[in-house]
Structure formats: C-alpha cells, structure tokens
Design an enzyme around this catalytic site. Structure first.
Site, PDB file in Angstrom:
ATOM      1  CG  ASN A   1     -55.590  16.161 -29.029  1.00 22.18           C
ATOM      2  OD1 ASN A   1     -54.573  15.877 -28.399  1.00 22.18           O
ATOM      3  ND2 ASN A   1     -55.882  17.389 -29.395  1.00 22.18           N
TER       4      ASN A   1
ATOM      5  CG  HIS B   1     -56.733  22.059 -27.692  1.00 22.42           C
ATOM      6  ND1 HIS B   1     -55.480  22.237 -28.246  1.00 22.42           N
ATOM      7  CD2 HIS B   1     -57.315  23.274 -27.646  1.00 22.42           C
ATOM      8  CE1 HIS B   1     -55.322  23.522 -28.536  1.00 22.42           C
ATOM      9  NE2 HIS B   1     -56.418  24.175 -28.186  1.00 22.42           N
TER      10      HIS B   1
ATOM     11  CG  ASP C   1     -56.165  21.219 -31.737  1.00 22.72           C
ATOM     12  OD1 ASP C   1     -55.352  22.161 -31.610  1.00 22.72           O
ATOM     13  OD2 ASP C   1     -55.908  20.042 -31.413  1.00 22.72           O
TER      14      ASP C   1
HETATM   15  C1  GRF Z   1     -51.827  19.190 -21.992  1.00 16.75           C
HETATM   16  O1  GRF Z   1     -52.423  20.357 -21.426  1.00 16.75           O
HETATM   17  C2  GRF Z   1     -52.309  19.003 -23.399  1.00 16.75           C
HETATM   18  O2  GRF Z   1     -53.648  19.405 -23.594  1.00 16.75           O
HETATM   19  C3  GRF Z   1     -51.398  19.952 -24.133  1.00 16.75           C
HETATM   20  O3  GRF Z   1     -50.132  19.764 -23.552  1.00 16.75           O
HETATM   21  C4  GRF Z   1     -50.334  19.370 -22.190  1.00 16.75           C
HETATM   22  C5  GRF Z   1     -49.607  18.071 -21.997  1.00 16.75           C
HETATM   23  O4  GRF Z   1     -49.433  17.927 -20.646  1.00 16.75           O
HETATM   24  N1  GRF Z   1     -51.356  19.642 -25.549  1.00 16.75           N
HETATM   25  P1  GRF Z   1     -48.831  16.529 -20.095  1.00 16.75           P
HETATM   26  O5  GRF Z   1     -47.670  16.165 -21.005  1.00 16.75           O
HETATM   27  O6  GRF Z   1     -49.943  15.524 -20.154  1.00 16.75           O
HETATM   28  O7  GRF Z   1     -48.407  16.860 -18.693  1.00 16.75           O
END
Ligand code: GRF
Length: 202
Positions: free
Chosen positions: A109, A111, A147
């Site tokens: 993942n 974050h 997380d």
């Molecule tokens: C990313 O910053 C991710 O870490 C967070 O939401 C955002 C998703 O962005 N959970 P995208 O959909 O990849 O543009």
C-alpha cells in the site's frame, strides 16, 4: 511478475506504474499490470485502466450482505488474475482476514504520510492540522491493522505555510508516484523477505 492494482479514485499512482512499464518495458521493469480492481464504479482510475486496455473489476461493499462476504469476493476477483504482487494505489477500503490470508506478504500500500504518523483516510489533512513541518509518503506491506504493516520505503515532503490539503497532497503525490514505481519494480525484480518489521529486498 504479475501485478493487480486496486484503486478508489483518480488513479495517478496507477498511471505512474502504467507509464513506467510502457517506457521501460515489462521485461526490464520486472512486472506487468494484469488487472485493475476498484471498490466503486465511475472513477478515473478505472478509465485509465480501460484506456490501457486492461481488464477491470469492481466489488462494492454494499452489494454484499456482510463485510466478510465482500472481502472474500474481492479476494476471489484478485486471485482470478494470479498476481505475484497486489498494489493498493489509493484503494480506500480495509481488507479483511480472507484477503490477507491469500495475499498477505505480497500486498503493498502507499500512504500519503510518514507512518506511523497520521495513519488512516485523512493523513494529509491530519498532518496539516497538526502543524507538521515535514510529512511525506510511505510504501508498506499491508497487515491486519490500518496502515501498520512493515515499511518498505518513505519519501519526505516539506509542508509550506500556504499549503491547503489539496496543494500539499499534490506535492506528496509527486514524490509518492516515483517512490511507488521504484519500490514495486525492485520488489518484482529482486525478490524480498519480510523479517518482523524489516523488509529485506535482495
Ligand atoms: C494517494 O495519495 C494515496 O496514498 C492515497 O490516495 C491517493 C490516491 O491517489 N490513499 P491516486 O488515486 O493514485 O491519484
């Protein structure tokens, strides 16, 4: 290596992976995206997958009687593509026991905060509200917490006085997309071991 990517929104992290694999070639990068899954319809992330000619699937929590049934259905949908690695790129659901039983240890993942600070669905907003001077992004393996899994890599982003949530999140995403592309490629090419909270990439 075969990747399945899970999205819930704009999919710019997915797009960064697609662009890198396109530019480097799947062979050199070490992985190809074989499918994209989501928890909802009508998001840009699915449109990006379709434009790239990739199979997509959607599993909505509200279509299932219980959360566990949704979790099992999501795991089934992902398993159908026989992935070596599953990447959550902005996937906004917490997976459960069934999913982790099948993909734990190969589910990554990204974050948008420096874990363990500011976990959860509003990491960017929380860092800003707290008055943090630096924040950033974390790529980690998913475990049964929120997380909390072993950290693979992090990137630091400064917080500016004039930042609002979206400006800061955009700046974080610039770092995050590069970090995710680099980490996924290394995991795919080199192989890795997880030793407690340490991740060793060969
Ligand atoms: C990313 O910053 C991710 O870490 C967070 O939401 C955002 C998703 O962005 N959970 P995208 O959909 O990849 O543009």
């Amino acid at each position: 290596k075969r990747l399945v990517v899970l999205v819930s929104g704009s999919g710019t992290n997915l797009q960064a992976l697609l662009d890198e694999i396109d530019a480097a070639g799947a062979q050199a990068y070490g992985a190809e995206i074989v499918a994209v899954g989501a928890d909802r319809e009508g998001i840009e992330g699915l449109a990006r997958a379709e434009r790239a000619g990739l199979p997509t699937f959607v599993r909505k929590v509200r279509d299932y009687g219980t959360r566990e049934e949704w979790d099992a259905a999501l795991a089934e949908a992902v398993a159908a593509f026989e992935p070596d690695l599953v990447v959550s790129a902005g996937f906004m659901k917490i997976v459960g026991k069934e999913f982790l039983a099948r993909f734990g240890g190969r589910f990554v993942n990204t974050h948008p905060a420096l874990l363990p600070s500011f976990p959860g669905a509003h990491g960017v907003r929380d860092a800003l509200a707290y008055g943090a001077k630096v924040t950033g992004c974390t790529v980690h393996f998913v475990d049964d917490g929120v997380d909390t899994g072993p950290i693979i890599a992090q990137g630091v982003v400064e917080v500016r006085d004039e930042d609002d949530e979206s400006a800061l999140h955009e700046r974080i995403k610039e770092v995050e997309r590069r970090l995710l592309v680099e980490v996924v490629g290394r995991l795919a090419r080199n192989g890795y071991r997880i030793e407690g909270r340490k991740v060793v990439i060969q």
